[in-house]
Motif scaffolding. Structure first.
Motif: not given
Length: 408
Positions: A19-45
Motif C-alpha cells: 500500500y505504502f509504495f503503491g500509493l507513493g507511485e500513484m501520487f508521483s505519477a499524478m505530479g506530486d512530490e513524494v517524500l519518505t521516512f522509515s528505518m534503515k535496512d539493507e533491504q530498503n528500496v
C-alpha cells in the motif's frame, strides 16, 4: 503537493508496504512530490530521504541486556526518531504527512514533531494497534476485545503479546503512552481498509477526527483477467500462523468429500503442526504443502485455482490475497469475520462460512465445487471496479486538499 509517506519498513514485508509504495507511485505519477521516512535496512528500496532514516530496530533479534533496555525505552518514545523527523520536516516542509505503521519503531514522537509545526496528519490503520496493544486483538489465539475500554493492562495480565509477559508489559506501557499523550487524537483523518475496522476504532473512541473506510487498491498495472482454466484445486497462500485457521481448513477439507486437492503455499510457525495433521488424517496425497512461493510461480497457482481459501480466525482487514485472487477471476472461500465478508459476496464471488466451524467450512468447500464453472470474467470485472488504484489515489488526494485548506 508535497506528501510525506511514513512507514517503519522501506521494503516490502506485507500488505501495508504494498500500500505504502503503491500509493507513493500513484501520487508521483499524478505530479506530486513524494517524500519518505522509515528505518534503515539493507533491504530498503532507495530513497532520497534515507539520510533522515533512524537506525534499524528488530525486537525479535537476540540482544544483550543493555540493548534490550535501550530498545524498550525507544518503544515508548524515540528521541532519535523525533530529531531526525524534525530535521526532515524543517528541510522539506511537506504539505501533509501520511502515516502507515509507525508505532514501536518510529513512535508517537514523530506525531508530536508534526503537530508542533502545524502539518496535518492522515493515518491508515492497517491493523488494530490504536486500540489493542498486541495489534491483532488476539489472546493466545482467541479473539479478545478486553482493551477496547482503554484498560490496556489486560495485555500484561494475560501475557498476550507474542505469549511473552515481558513483551506484553512493554506493549501495555506503550499503549498508555499513546493514551496519555493523546497521540491518536492529533490525527486529522484516519483511513481503514475495512468498514469493520472503522466500526471497532470508533467504538473504542480513541480518535477525535473522522474515521473513513476506503477499500484497499491493487496496482494500476493489474490485468484483471479471468480467462485462465480451472486447475481443480483449492489454494491457501500466505503466512502459516495460528490465526489464519489453516488447521481448521484442513480438518474441514477432510470431511468435505471433495475431489479437489488442497495446496498450501507459505511458511511460518504452524508448519510442523500442519504436516502432523496431514499425516494424522491420511491426506498426504491430497493436501500438498508447497513451501514459500512468490513471483510468477505463485501468480500461476492463484490464476488457475478453483478457489482461494482464507478461513481466518481473527479480524482480517482487506487482505490482498483475496483481492489478487479476484483480479484473476477466482472465487474465494472465506470466514465471516473482520473485513472478509466485505470483499466476498456470498454465492457470487465465492462462499462465506462461519468462523472456526468445520461443518460450515466443509459445506462451503462442497458449494465451491458444485458451483464450477464460476463466472470468472464477472469476478475479475467486479474486482477492477472495486480495487481501482487511480480512483483511490484521486479520492485520497481530494481529502488531502480538504484537510490542508481547512488548516489554512
Amino acid at each position: 503537493m508535497k506528501i510525506l509517506m511514513v512507514n517503519k519498513f522501506h521494503h516490502v514485508v506485507g500488505g501495508s508496504e504494498r500500500y505504502f509504495f503503491g500509493l507513493g507511485e500513484m501520487f508521483s505519477a499524478m505530479g506530486d512530490e513524494v517524500l519518505t521516512f522509515s528505518m534503515k535496512d539493507e533491504q530498503n528500496v532507495p530513497s532520497p530521504q534515507s539520510r533522515y532514516f533512524i537506525r534499524h530496530i528488530d525486537f525479535n533479534e537476540p540482544a544483550g541486556i543493555f540493548t534490550l533496555i535501550h530498545n524498550s525505552i525507544h518503544v515508548l518514545y524515540s528521541f532519535e526518531a523525533k530529531k531526525n523527523f524534525s530535521r526532515l520536516l524543517d528541510d522539506e516542509k511537506p504539505d501533509i504527512i501520511h502515516l502507515n505503521i509507525f508505532q514501536s519503531q518510529l513512535t508517537a514522537s514523530i506525531v508530536d514533531a508534526a503537530v508542533s509545526r502545524g502539518i496535518p496528519i492522515v493515518y491508515t490503520a492497517h491493523e488494530m494497534k490504536s486500540i489493542c496493544p498486541n495489534y491483532q486483538m488476539l489472546n493466545h489465539g482467541r479473539i479478545c476485545e478486553k482493551c477496547l475500554d482503554g484498560n490496556y493492562w489486560h495485555c500484561f495480565r494475560e501475557g498476550c503479546m507474542k505469549d511473552s509477559r515481558a513483551k506484553s508489559l512493554l506493549a501495555s506501557m506503550e499503549a498508555y503512552v499513546y493514551k496519555i499523550r493523546q497521540t491518536y487524537k492529533k490525527m486529522n483523518l484516519v483511513i481503514t481498509p475495512s468498514d469493520f475496522y472503522r466500526r471497532k476504532i470508533e467504538q473504542a473512541g480513541v480518535m477525535q477526527c473522522p474515521v473513513r473506510y476506503m477499500r484497499n487498491f491493487l496496482p494500476e498495472e493489474t490485468a484483471y483477467d479471468g480467462s485462465a482454466k480451472d486447475g481443480g484445486y483449492l489454494l491457501y497462500f500466505g503466512r502459516l500462523s495460528r490465526e489464519k485457521g489453516i488447521l481448521t481448513l484442513i480438518r474441514s477439507y477432510a470431511v468435505s468429500g471433495t475431489s479437489l486437492k488442497l495446496y498450501i503455499a507459505g511458511q511460518g510457525a504452524m508448519e510442523e503442526k500442519i504436516f502432523a495433521l496431514i499425516d494424522e488424517l491420511g491426506l498426504q496425497d491430497r493436501v500438498i504443502v508447497l513451501g514459500f512461493l512468490s513471483g510468477e510461480r505463485l501468480s500461476e497457482l492463484v490464476r488457475e485455482a478453483t478457489a482461494v481459501c482464507l478461513t481466518s480466525e481473527w479480524y482480517e482487514n482487506g487482505p490482498y490475497s483475496i483481492m489478487e485472487a479476484q483480479s484473476f477471476g477466482r472465487p474465494a472461500l472465506v470466514t465471516d469475520i473482520g473485513g472478509l465478508p466485505e470483499v466476498v459476496e456470498d454465492g457470487r464471488d465465492g462462499v462465506v462460512c462461519r468462523m472456526g466451524d468445520i461443518a460450515s467450512i466443509a459445506d462451503g468447500i462442497r458449494k465451491i465445487e458444485a458451483g464450477r464453472p464460476w463466472d470468472t470474467m464477472g469476478i475479475a470485472a467486479r474486482a477492477r471496479e472495486k480495487y481501482d488504484a487511480r480512483a483511490y489515489a484521486e479520492e485520497l488526494r481530494r481529502l488531502y486538499t480538504e484537510i490542508i485548506e481547512a488548516g489554512k
